[in-house]
Scaffold this active site. Structure first.
Site, PDB file in Angstrom:
ATOM      1  CG  HIS A  30      68.313  15.674 -14.567  1.00 60.23           C
ATOM      2  ND1 HIS A  30      66.774  15.554 -15.066  1.00 60.23           N
ATOM      3  CD2 HIS A  30      68.390  16.088 -13.383  1.00 60.23           C
ATOM      4  CE1 HIS A  30      66.109  15.655 -13.972  1.00 60.23           C
ATOM      5  NE2 HIS A  30      66.904  16.062 -13.058  1.00 60.23           N
TER       6      HIS A  30
ATOM      7  CG  ASP B 208      63.950  15.667  -4.110  1.00 57.77           C
ATOM      8  OD1 ASP B 208      64.523  16.680  -4.868  1.00 57.77           O
ATOM      9  OD2 ASP B 208      63.029  14.852  -4.901  1.00 57.77           O
TER      10      ASP B 208
ATOM     11  CD  GLU C 177      68.020  13.857  -6.270  1.00 58.51           C
ATOM     12  OE1 GLU C 177      68.834  14.650  -7.149  1.00 58.51           O
ATOM     13  OE2 GLU C 177      68.570  12.564  -6.142  1.00 58.51           O
TER      14      GLU C 177
END
Length: 376
Positions: A203, A98, A134
């Protein structure tokens, strides 16, 4: 029967893609003429993921630049790959997951009329903002890919509900379990040797800012409360992440902040852990393989299979929920339960299934591979 040397291009750009597509490359290379194409979306971290498998990219487009934008990554990926595709004349291109590289690889294939197979197709949260960007990348890639390799029956159901039931497909299991199986054998990792160790990673773009501050506040409280546990936090190189993490967590005696680790070192660390706190997609799949319960630092997940089985706990960036689930896991020694559960994300044979399916697709083999089935 067709030629054994159909040309396949595997397009990858980030460290997770490198890890998850390395077993696919190894499974394909004896049957096909395969190029491992790096876009360069990640640089140092990409090669960290790839090096343990002994694979070097056939070509690296080196698109990465300082403070790169999504628009820049996508445009350079599509342009660079299109130039390559015009020259190479691939029979099939494989993309994974993704990332912006995923979407760029699918678009470049589509523009150049090359069939494209999407490995890890069908993952969905149903919310284009989580994860961002994503969720949009994978939805768009699935729509234009020729073959959809869904990792689980749940992900294939998502694709059927989107009107893609007639698309060429196979439920494969997730290739990250293949990668773990390879590395576990190579490194001699023993998952029975647990320590009072907590692995932390975060993250995701949607957690930047205030959510990351809440996550770090919870981790600080837990580290100060559970002094007999060591917390190890490999910190992402993005300065937006590092600034918050170091400002809140630096200097706590039983909390170690490190740079991102080599893949083999990280696996050895994770295998010894009793708990993982993460917003990573991959760790949701990797943790259960090593008997590690995962407290997920996200509002929603595209990998929900672990939640009803209580091997993944959906906490979000909510400090109180993070601490509540951590207490539950530790007080009930929940890693012992997870160690005895089958992994709903894969069985280590996904790459083998993909290779067999492509062999059948190209007329090289008459054997139709069986699909991955979850074990409850």
């Amino acid at each position: 029967m067709g030629s054994l040397k159909k040309r396949i291009g595997i397009v990858v750009g980030t460290r997770p893609e490198a890890i998850k597509m390395a077993p696919v490359y190894l499974a394909l290379k004896d049957k096909f003429d395969v190029d491992f194409i790096a876009t360069g979306q990640h640089k140092e971290m990409f090669y960290q993921g790839l090096s343990p498998f002994g694979i070097k990219p056939t070509v690296d487009l080196k698109i990465m630049e300082q403070s790169q934008s999504l628009e820049s990554v996508l445009s350079k990926t599509v342009t660079g790959l299109s130039e390559m595709f015009k020259d190479k004349k691939y029979d099939m291109v494989l993309v994974h997951g993704d990332t912006t590289t995923t979407l760029g690889g699918a678009l470049a294939s589509f523009y150049n009329k090359i069939p494209c197979a999407h490995v890890e197709a069908g993952l969905r949260t149903g919310d284009l903002d989580y994860p961002y960007p994503e969720e949009a990348n994978r939805v768009l890639a699935d729509d234009i890919c020729t073959i959809l390799y869904a990792p689980t029956p749940w992900s294939w159901d998502n694709l059927k509900h989107e009107g893609l039931a007639d698309r060429e497909h196979l439920v494969t299991g997730n290739t990250v379990i293949d990668a773990l199986t390879i590395m576990q054998k190579r490194l001699g990792i023993n998952t029975d040797e647990k320590e009072n160790l907590v692995v932390v990673t975060t993250h995701r773009r949607e957690n930047w800012g205030s959510p990351l501050e809440h996550i770090c506040a919870a981790i600080k409280d837990l580290a100060l409360e559970f002094k007999d546990f060591k917390f190890v936090f490999p910190v992402h190189l993005n300065p937006v992440v590092r600034r918050v993490v170091y400002s809140v967590l630096d200097g706590i005696p039983n909390l170690e902040l490190t740079d991102p680790m080599e893949y083999d070192d990280f696996l050895k660390l994770l295998a010894r852990a009793k708990v993982a706190l993460s917003d990573s997609g991959g760790i949701q799949e990797e943790g259960p393989h090593f008997g590690v319960p995962v407290i997920l630092l996200r509002h929603v997940t595209e990998r929900p299979e672990g939640i009803p089985r209580k091997i993944v706990f959906l906490a979000g960036p909510d400090s109180e929920k993070i601490k509540e689930y951590f207490h539950f896991v530790v007080e009930n020694t929940w890693w012992e339960y997870v160690s005895n559960q089958p992994n709903p994300y894969g069985d280590g044979r996904a790459s083998e299934r993909i290779a067999a399916h492509l062999s059948h697709y190209f007329g090289i083999s008459e054997t139709i591979p069986s699909a991955f089935e979850e074990v409850f």
